[in-house]
Design a protein around this motif. Structure first.
Motif, PDB file in Angstrom:
ATOM      1  N   VAL A   6      11.808  -3.580  65.636  1.00 26.00           N
ATOM      2  CA  VAL A   6      11.931  -3.499  67.084  1.00 26.00           C
ATOM      3  C   VAL A   6      11.263  -4.734  67.683  1.00 26.00           C
ATOM      4  CG1 VAL A   6      11.344  -2.216  69.177  1.00 26.00           C
ATOM      5  CG2 VAL A   6      11.899  -0.965  67.083  1.00 26.00           C
ATOM      6  N   ALA A   7      12.000  -5.484  68.509  1.00 26.74           N
ATOM      7  CA  ALA A   7      11.449  -6.659  69.195  1.00 26.74           C
ATOM      8  C   ALA A   7      11.100  -6.270  70.621  1.00 26.74           C
ATOM      9  CB  ALA A   7      12.480  -7.786  69.196  1.00 26.74           C
ATOM     10  N   VAL A   8       9.868  -6.556  71.038  1.00 26.36           N
ATOM     11  CA  VAL A   8       9.455  -6.261  72.417  1.00 26.36           C
ATOM     12  C   VAL A   8       9.017  -7.567  73.080  1.00 26.36           C
ATOM     13  CG1 VAL A   8       7.907  -4.944  73.908  1.00 26.36           C
ATOM     14  CG2 VAL A   8       8.667  -3.944  71.740  1.00 26.36           C
ATOM     15  N   ASP A   9       9.802  -8.034  74.049  1.00 24.97           N
ATOM     16  CA  ASP A   9       9.478  -9.268  74.759  1.00 24.97           C
ATOM     17  C   ASP A   9       9.273  -8.989  76.242  1.00 24.97           C
ATOM     18  OD1 ASP A   9       9.742 -11.412  72.720  1.00 24.97           O
ATOM     19  OD2 ASP A   9      11.810 -10.682  72.561  1.00 24.97           O
ATOM     20  N   GLY A  10       8.716  -9.981  76.929  1.00 22.69           N
ATOM     21  CA  GLY A  10       8.538  -9.881  78.372  1.00 22.69           C
ATOM     22  C   GLY A  10       7.330 -10.675  78.808  1.00 22.69           C
ATOM     23  N   PRO A  11       7.182 -10.870  80.119  1.00 20.81           N
ATOM     24  CA  PRO A  11       6.028 -11.611  80.628  1.00 20.81           C
ATOM     25  C   PRO A  11       4.740 -10.800  80.511  1.00 20.81           C
ATOM     26  CG  PRO A  11       7.396 -10.850  82.448  1.00 20.81           C
ATOM     27  CD  PRO A  11       8.111 -10.463  81.195  1.00 20.81           C
ATOM     28  N   SER A  12       3.609 -11.429  80.816  1.00 15.48           N
ATOM     29  CA  SER A  12       2.335 -10.720  80.719  1.00 15.48           C
ATOM     30  C   SER A  12       2.171  -9.710  81.853  1.00 15.48           C
ATOM     31  CB  SER A  12       1.167 -11.702  80.730  1.00 15.48           C
ATOM     32  OG  SER A  12       1.542 -12.920  81.292  1.00 15.48           O
ATOM     33  N   ALA A 185      -2.421 -15.347  90.560  1.00 18.72           N
ATOM     34  CA  ALA A 185      -2.018 -16.756  90.488  1.00 18.72           C
ATOM     35  C   ALA A 185      -1.986 -17.225  89.037  1.00 18.72           C
ATOM     36  CB  ALA A 185      -2.972 -17.625  91.298  1.00 18.72           C
ATOM     37  N   ASP A 186      -2.950 -16.757  88.235  1.00 20.57           N
ATOM     38  CA  ASP A 186      -2.980 -17.171  86.834  1.00 20.57           C
ATOM     39  C   ASP A 186      -1.778 -16.627  86.067  1.00 20.57           C
ATOM     40  OD1 ASP A 186      -4.371 -18.410  84.508  1.00 20.57           O
ATOM     41  OD2 ASP A 186      -4.293 -16.335  83.810  1.00 20.57           O
ATOM     42  N   LEU A 187      -1.421 -15.378  86.339  1.00 20.83           N
ATOM     43  CA  LEU A 187      -0.241 -14.786  85.685  1.00 20.83           C
ATOM     44  C   LEU A 187       1.014 -15.553  86.074  1.00 20.83           C
ATOM     45  CD1 LEU A 187      -0.322 -10.888  85.867  1.00 20.83           C
ATOM     46  CD2 LEU A 187      -0.549 -12.358  83.884  1.00 20.83           C
ATOM     47  N   ALA A 188       1.136 -15.849  87.369  1.00 18.51           N
ATOM     48  CA  ALA A 188       2.325 -16.554  87.869  1.00 18.51           C
ATOM     49  C   ALA A 188       2.410 -17.933  87.227  1.00 18.51           C
ATOM     50  CB  ALA A 188       2.260 -16.674  89.388  1.00 18.51           C
ATOM     51  N   ARG A 189       1.251 -18.599  87.095  1.00 16.92           N
ATOM     52  CA  ARG A 189       1.227 -19.931  86.503  1.00 16.92           C
ATOM     53  C   ARG A 189       1.705 -19.870  85.045  1.00 16.92           C
ATOM     54  NH1 ARG A 189      -1.957 -23.067  83.192  1.00 16.92           N
ATOM     55  NH2 ARG A 189      -3.049 -21.181  82.582  1.00 16.92           N
ATOM     56  N   ARG A 190       1.178 -18.892  84.287  1.00 17.84           N
ATOM     57  CA  ARG A 190       1.538 -18.780  82.875  1.00 17.84           C
ATOM     58  C   ARG A 190       3.017 -18.405  82.709  1.00 17.84           C
ATOM     59  NH1 ARG A 190      -0.595 -15.286  78.729  1.00 17.84           N
ATOM     60  NH2 ARG A 190      -1.621 -14.011  80.291  1.00 17.84           N
ATOM     61  N   ASP A 191       3.508 -17.509  83.566  1.00 16.53           N
ATOM     62  CA  ASP A 191       4.934 -17.138  83.495  1.00 16.53           C
ATOM     63  C   ASP A 191       5.825 -18.341  83.737  1.00 16.53           C
ATOM     64  OD1 ASP A 191       4.216 -14.567  83.044  1.00 16.53           O
ATOM     65  OD2 ASP A 191       4.731 -13.851  85.058  1.00 16.53           O
ATOM     66  N   THR A 192       5.448 -19.168  84.739  1.00 17.96           N
ATOM     67  CA  THR A 192       6.255 -20.346  85.050  1.00 17.96           C
ATOM     68  C   THR A 192       6.263 -21.293  83.858  1.00 17.96           C
ATOM     69  OG1 THR A 192       5.611 -20.112  87.346  1.00 17.96           O
ATOM     70  CG2 THR A 192       6.601 -22.201  86.724  1.00 17.96           C
TER      71      THR A 192
END
Ligand code: C5P
Length: 233
Positions: A6-12, A185-192
């Motif tokens: 099972v592969a589980v992907d997605g942002p933090s 802001a840190d999450l948004a930065r890492r996602d980008t």
């Protein structure tokens, strides 16, 4: 009991780790947290003092950073009850969640040579589990798209930005860490950075099932994934 992958992907902040680990427990499967591998590799780079532009998403060069990662000895247990991470024999499970590593990990994981090395190691761990007759739940950003394109089930977790920031905040507080001045802001930065990099950017595989976890609690998400896994296995 799960026999496949099972592969589980997605942002933090989508509850990915809690979900993937909980699913492995429910299914009697092994568990691999690939983010922990990129984090441990990043800790090795920081400790070695290799020069790193943490805002960069360049895929090439940085031979000194790559050399440190290739020389680091990473060792992960795949027991979901006790997901331990060792770097050169030392347990670094707590340190790799700190703000220093979190701030630098996207730059290290943007490098193609780093990814090639860790992806090979991830596939080796999965092959070993399958050869032993076990199933395995693997979580990350590129598991369904690049690492294990033949996974029997691919899940892509999402959640609203507000919910994700709140979850990460709660996680940091529970672990006695300060999340830094602005978790959102840190999450948004890492996602980008993770979504815009050239090498294996974060995106759902064409055949992934997208699950929005914004309005679900952990048991709700696990029930849904367990149903999906039992249907596919
Ligand atoms: O999942 P976690 O937040 O621990 O991942 C840390 C970082 O590692 C991500 O922000 C991403 O840069 C990188 N990563 C990756 N590919 C993966 C897993 C993590 O690039 N498969």
């Amino acid at each position: 009991v799960l026999r496949g992958v099972v592969a589980v992907d997605g942002p933090s902040g989508t509850g990915k780790s809690t979900t993937a680990r909980g699913l492995a427990m429910r299914l009697g499967a092994r568990y691999l947290d690939t983010g922990a591998m990129y984090r441990a590799a990043t800790l090795a780079v920081l400790r070695a003092g290799a020069p790193l532009d943490v805002a960069a998403t360049t895929a090439d060069g940085h031979d000194d950073v790559v050399a440190v990662v290739l020389g680091a000895r990473l060792d992960l247990s795949t027991d979901p009850a006790e997901p331990r991470v060792r770097l050169d024999g030392e347990d670094v499970g707590a340190e790799i969640r700190g703000s220093e590593v979190t701030g630098a990990v996207s730059a290290v994981s943007a490098l193609t040579a780093v990814r090639a090395h860790l992806v090979a190691e991830q596939r080796r761990v999965v092959d070993e589990a399958l050869a032993a007759g076990a199933g395995i739940v693997v979580e990350g950003r590129d598991i369904g798209t690049v690492v294990l394109p033949d996974a029997g089930l691919k899940v892509f977790l999402t959640a609203s930005a507000l919910v994700r920031a709140g979850r990460r905040d709660a996680e940091n507080t529970a672990a006695g860490r300060s999340g830094g001045p602005d978790v959102a802001a840190d999450l948004a930065r890492r996602d980008t950075l993770d979504s815009s990099r050239a090498a294996s950017p974060l995106r759902p595989a064409d055949d992934a099932v997208e699950v929005d976890t914004s309005a679900l609690d952990i048991d709700g998400v696990l029930d849904r994934l367990q149903d999906l896994a039992e249907d596919r296995d």
